[in-house]
Design a protein around this motif. Structure first.
Motif, PDB file in Angstrom:
ATOM      1  N   SER A   9      63.822   1.448 -56.294  1.00  0.00           N
ATOM      2  CA  SER A   9      64.801   1.118 -55.257  1.00  0.00           C
ATOM      3  C   SER A   9      64.143   1.196 -53.885  1.00  0.00           C
ATOM      4  CB  SER A   9      65.984   2.089 -55.299  1.00  0.00           C
ATOM      5  OG  SER A   9      66.816   1.898 -54.164  1.00  0.00           O
ATOM      6  N   ARG A  11      65.859   1.664 -51.129  1.00  0.00           N
ATOM      7  CA  ARG A  11      66.888   2.196 -50.238  1.00  0.00           C
ATOM      8  C   ARG A  11      66.666   3.650 -49.807  1.00  0.00           C
ATOM      9  NH1 ARG A  11      72.342   2.129 -51.694  1.00  0.00           N
ATOM     10  NH2 ARG A  11      72.829   1.614 -49.516  1.00  0.00           N
ATOM     11  N   GLN A  14      69.416   6.511 -49.256  1.00  0.00           N
ATOM     12  CA  GLN A  14      70.701   5.904 -49.595  1.00  0.00           C
ATOM     13  C   GLN A  14      70.779   5.468 -51.051  1.00  0.00           C
ATOM     14  OE1 GLN A  14      70.560   2.877 -46.371  1.00  0.00           O
ATOM     15  NE2 GLN A  14      72.483   3.773 -45.682  1.00  0.00           N
ATOM     16  N   SER A  15      69.702   5.625 -51.779  1.00  0.00           N
ATOM     17  CA  SER A  15      69.632   5.137 -53.153  1.00  0.00           C
ATOM     18  C   SER A  15      70.224   6.117 -54.151  1.00  0.00           C
ATOM     19  CB  SER A  15      68.173   4.857 -53.529  1.00  0.00           C
ATOM     20  OG  SER A  15      68.037   4.660 -54.918  1.00  0.00           O
ATOM     21  N   SER A  17      69.865   5.769 -57.470  1.00  0.00           N
ATOM     22  CA  SER A  17      68.874   5.994 -58.531  1.00  0.00           C
ATOM     23  C   SER A  17      67.836   7.030 -58.108  1.00  0.00           C
ATOM     24  CB  SER A  17      68.189   4.680 -58.921  1.00  0.00           C
ATOM     25  OG  SER A  17      67.442   4.136 -57.856  1.00  0.00           O
ATOM     26  N   ILE A  18      67.437   7.003 -56.834  1.00  0.00           N
ATOM     27  CA  ILE A  18      66.488   7.998 -56.336  1.00  0.00           C
ATOM     28  C   ILE A  18      67.133   9.377 -56.304  1.00  0.00           C
ATOM     29  CG2 ILE A  18      65.164   8.747 -54.322  1.00  0.00           C
ATOM     30  CD1 ILE A  18      64.593   5.808 -53.718  1.00  0.00           C
ATOM     31  N   ASN A  41      55.985   4.401 -56.143  1.00  0.00           N
ATOM     32  CA  ASN A  41      57.068   3.646 -55.516  1.00  0.00           C
ATOM     33  C   ASN A  41      56.629   2.195 -55.395  1.00  0.00           C
ATOM     34  OD1 ASN A  41      58.820   2.401 -53.560  1.00  0.00           O
ATOM     35  ND2 ASN A  41      59.426   4.435 -52.865  1.00  0.00           N
ATOM     36  N   PRO A  96      67.945   0.569 -60.349  1.00  0.00           N
ATOM     37  CA  PRO A  96      69.223   0.005 -59.902  1.00  0.00           C
ATOM     38  C   PRO A  96      69.420  -1.385 -60.505  1.00  0.00           C
ATOM     39  CG  PRO A  96      67.581  -0.162 -58.161  1.00  0.00           C
ATOM     40  CD  PRO A  96      66.945   0.613 -59.271  1.00  0.00           C
ATOM     41  N   TRP A  98      70.149  -5.122 -60.351  1.00  0.00           N
ATOM     42  CA  TRP A  98      70.157  -6.244 -59.423  1.00  0.00           C
ATOM     43  C   TRP A  98      70.481  -7.504 -60.223  1.00  0.00           C
ATOM     44  CZ3 TRP A  98      65.750  -6.224 -55.211  1.00  0.00           C
ATOM     45  CH2 TRP A  98      65.849  -5.046 -54.452  1.00  0.00           C
ATOM     46  N   TRP A 185      79.361   1.602 -56.424  1.00  0.00           N
ATOM     47  CA  TRP A 185      79.671   0.742 -55.282  1.00  0.00           C
ATOM     48  C   TRP A 185      81.189   0.545 -55.165  1.00  0.00           C
ATOM     49  CZ3 TRP A 185      77.870  -5.004 -54.323  1.00  0.00           C
ATOM     50  CH2 TRP A 185      77.873  -5.254 -52.946  1.00  0.00           C
TER      51      TRP A 185
END
Length: 207
Positions: A9, A11, A14-15, A17-18, A41, A96, A98, A185
């Motif tokens: 990710s 993000r 804000q992620s 998954s992280i 990463n 994540p 997509w 979300w």
């Protein structure tokens, strides 16, 4: 014990998954002082494009033909990425969703490292894994879910997890555990992420 932590990710803080992966790592590191985490990463690694030069290097590498300077440079970079998989005892991947799949940078990494005689073998008839990794954890994060409210049923919502599971087993991970964190979300987001973090931390004990 060396754990390869693959972050897909872009993000950051804000992620989801992280956040879930970090909750797992925090708990896992407490189980042993000998654990070393190698974080890969895909957004920070400056991954080479899997373009005509990379493909040319791939074919020459497999057939052991001489490479030009550009091909040799790319091939060395691919080998350095592969080595991080070869040195791993465990793998964690945060993924994540997509467009019912996974981030393109993760696929780029997969395309770069999934090389014959490096992560898998092929004798003309059958494929074989080259890694010997007991287990991996895949954290699949989805904004919605496959329930009726989403309006879309499987196989779309299963492709994300199924592909990563297949790929990890293909290269030599014996057991792949998948943690699904959905509804990240909508109004349930904070609740489901916290639940995911708790589940991930609990899974660390037997990983």
């Amino acid at each position: 014990m060396r754990l390869l932590n693959i972050v897909s990710s872009p993000r950051g803080a804000q992620s989801a998954s992280i956040a879930v992966a970090n909750a797992f790592l925090d708990a896992y590191l407490k189980t042993s002082a000998s654990i070393e985490v190698d974080t890969l990463n895909v957004w920070d690694e400056n991954l080479p494009d899997f373009d005509s030069q990379a493909i040319g290097a791939k074919y020459k590498g497999v057939s052991k033909e001489p490479m030009d300077e550009a091909e040799s440079s790319i091939w060395m970079r691919i080998q350095s990425l592969v080595k991080r998989f070869q040195e791993a005892d465990r793998i964690v991947v945060g993924v994540p969703m997509w467009n019912f799949g996974y981030p393109y940078k993760l696929k780029q990494l997969i395309d770069l490292v999934s090389q014959r005689n490096m992560l898998f073998t092929f004798d003309g008839d059958a494929y074989g894994p080259m890694l010997k990794i007991p287990r991996a954890l895949v954290i699949c994060v989805r904004g919605q879910s496959h329930d009726k409210g989403a309006g879309v049923m499987s196989p779309g919502f299963t492709f994300q997890a199924d592909y990563i599971d297949f790929w990890l087993k293909f290269i030599g991970v014996k057991e792949v555990e998948t943690l699904l964190v959905e509804h990240t979300w909508d109004a349930k987001a904070q609740e489901t992420v916290e639940q995911g973090k708790a589940q991930a931390a609990a899974m660390a004990a037997h990983f």
